[in-house]
Design a protein around this motif. Structure first.
Motif: not given
Ligand SMILES: [Zn+2]
Length: 549
Positions: A171-172, A174-175, A179, A247, A249
């Motif tokens: 998960v991190s 991919t984020d 980002v 997404f 951000f």
């Protein structure tokens, strides 16, 4: 209230607004209590960047375009975020012992006092535009506090130690990949498996750039994660799929369009990032030469006909459309648009967005616009026969239709429309002009140097009648992420469909024949425009070869 009146006068003198627009803005500013400059920006009569540039000129302080500027982390570390925010400035860089800062209002003495007091260094001011300011503040301090590269490296190390990634790692990671794409203003993020590793690339300013190398063991996890986010079938790995997700951000939503294809090493994923950050620029600032700018401007004043803007994806077509539309007399003409997606919101224009799943597409919109008492219709793109015919029909019934088409140059749009079964007679009588364009990267002004051309480069220029031994390039610096480039500029060619060209289309003349005649009549082809920008020191020979081939 001297300054607000002044900004109105400046804008009027430059032809950016007229009395009517100014009156509307003044009335709105009285009702809402906002400054005139802010109201003008809200109404779309002026972009935030233009407002910043005008403030810079008025005050004699240099303007910095935050969209094309890499902020120095050393400068950021000197001032806490809340202090910078409270005093409305952003640290930019350390120059010869001075701290350079960006301010949004020229009279911001408090910012200078604060910087000098906190850093014990002298401050140097630049003007930045206010929209970009908030965005840049959030991003700059976020990345200062969250060093994405280090965090990625840590996850990669953990995976190497344990042999397999955890759900959290996936998960991190991919984020962070997304980002990092947003941080670099990437339009696309490529997630490409090879035999041994997975490589991540970002498309920035039109060019694919290597991003990261990840262990293969995390590949399937990330692909599944992206598929879940975009409602795709995780179990299906043998067929291409496409989907989308939003997404979030720093409180901003980014539409991400996802495409997967099965390769011999696993599924290749490409994510297109739609920032919703269309640019609104004055025609003059796009990069067309003054003659062409004037040409486009007068075309947009026509009462009816079709104007086509062509070029590949990412060639700046939408920016040209918005910039030209803004100069249409939108107060007296009803402008309707259907876009995919709406990239810039303009007041006084009825903008609609394609919604495929509800069946709202270019064709349906085009048909229904006719009942909305339109003067000007913007059809985002001609994708099929039906849209092409709607565009032509609308123009013949007395409307100005502006639309785009994917073709490599202006003249090949004609055979393309014939392929879409558009009648030659109707086409020749409705087409006003075809504008073809591309975007070239501009040389970074901070590391620009003159150099000797090698034989091959000199030959490229000679092909276009330019004899030169020297040209410019960027050597790469911190301000341009070591690419040597910052920002982009348009190159364009305009095929004006005058009576003679109309006749040629009607008689079925070939594309090369039409092109040859158009050049004789003064059309300057794309490549010639590109070469001129090399001579002017705006771009490089390398860029001309990359974009104009
Ligand atoms: Zn540079």
């Amino acid at each position: 209230m001297a300054a607000p009146v002044k900004i109105g006068d400046i804008l009027k003198a430059r032809g950016l607004i007229n009395d009517k627009k100014l009156d509307i803005a003044l009335i709105q500013s009285k009702i809402t209590g906002d400054l005139l400059g802010d109201v003008l920006v809200k109404l779309g009569f002026l972009s935030a960047k233009e407002r910043g540039q005008i403030l810079a000129e008025q005050s004699g302080i240099e303007f910095v375009d935050l969209d094309e500027y890499v902020i120095s982390e050393d400068a950021l570390r000197l001032v806490p975020k809340d202090v910078a925010e409270k005093n409305q400035f952003i640290p930019l860089d350390l120059e010869d012992g001075k701290v350079s800062i960006g301010i949004t209002e020229p009279g911001n003495i408090k910012a200078i006092d604060t910087v000098t007091r906190i850093t014990k260094k002298q401050a140097k001011m630049y003007i930045v535009d206010r929209d970009a300011y908030y965005d840049a503040m959030e991003k700059a301090y976020y990345f200062l506090e969250n060093p994405v590269y280090q965090q990625m490296e840590k996850i990669v190390k953990d995976i190497q130690t344990t042999g397999s990634p955890t759900g959290n790692d996936i998960v991190s990671m991919t984020d962070m990949l997304i980002v990092e794409g947003i941080r670099n203003n990437a339009t696309d993020i490529h997630f490409a498996p090879t035999a041994d590793v997975t490589q991540v690339f970002y498309r920035i300013d039109g060019v694919l750039q290597f991003g990261h190398c990840l262990p293969k063991s995390i590949h399937i996890g990330i692909v599944s994660r992206i598929k879940i986010l975009s409602h795709l079938d995780i179990a299906e790995t043998r067929l291409p799929q496409d989907g989308a997700f939003t997404f979030v951000f720093l409180n901003k939503g980014y539409d991400i369009r996802v495409s997967t294809i099965p390769t011999i090493y696993g599924e290749n994923v490409v994510m297109r990032v739609l920032s919703g950050k269309g640019t609104l620029l004055r025609m003059e600032a796009l990069g067309f030469d003054p003659g062409d700018t004037q040409n486009i401007r007068s075309l947009f004043q026509k009462p009816f006909g079709v104007i086509l803007i062509t070029g590949p994806t990412g060639s700046g077509k939408t920016t040209t459309l918005y910039s030209a539309l803004r100069e249409v007399n939108i107060l007296e003409r009803n402008v309707l648009t259907v876009e995919d997606p709406v990239e810039y919101k303009l007041s006084f224009i009825r903008q609609t967005q394609v919604l495929e799943r509800a069946g709202y597409d270019f064709a349906l919109a085009g048909r229904n616009f006719m009942r909305q008492d339109p003067d000007v219709i913007l059809l985002g793109e001609i994708r099929d026969e039906e849209t092409a015919k709607i565009a032509i029909r609308a123009s013949i019934t007395g409307h100005l239709v502006i639309t785009t088409l994917h073709t490599n140059d202006a003249v090949t749009s004609i055979p393309r429309l014939i392929d879409l079964n558009v009648d030659k007679y109707l086409m020749s009588s409705s087409l006003l002009a075809i504008v073809a364009q591309r975007l070239l990267r501009k040389i970074c002004s901070f590391c620009k140097v003159e150099y000797e051309l090698d034989d091959q480069e000199a030959a490229v220029l000679r092909e276009y009648g330019v004899t030169a031994t020297k040209a410019f390039k960027g050597t790469g610096c911190a301000k341009c992420n070591n690419t040597g480039y910052a920002g982009r500029t348009v190159i364009g060619e305009i095929l004006v469909i005058d009576d003679e060209i109309k006749q040629m289309i009607y008689e079925g003349a070939s594309a090369p024949a039409i092109k040859e005649r158009a050049i004789q009549k003064g059309m300057r082809p794309l490549k010639n425009h590109a070469v001129r920008k090399v001579v002017e020191g705006i771009t490089t020979v390398e860029e001309v070869l990359r974009v104009a081939g």
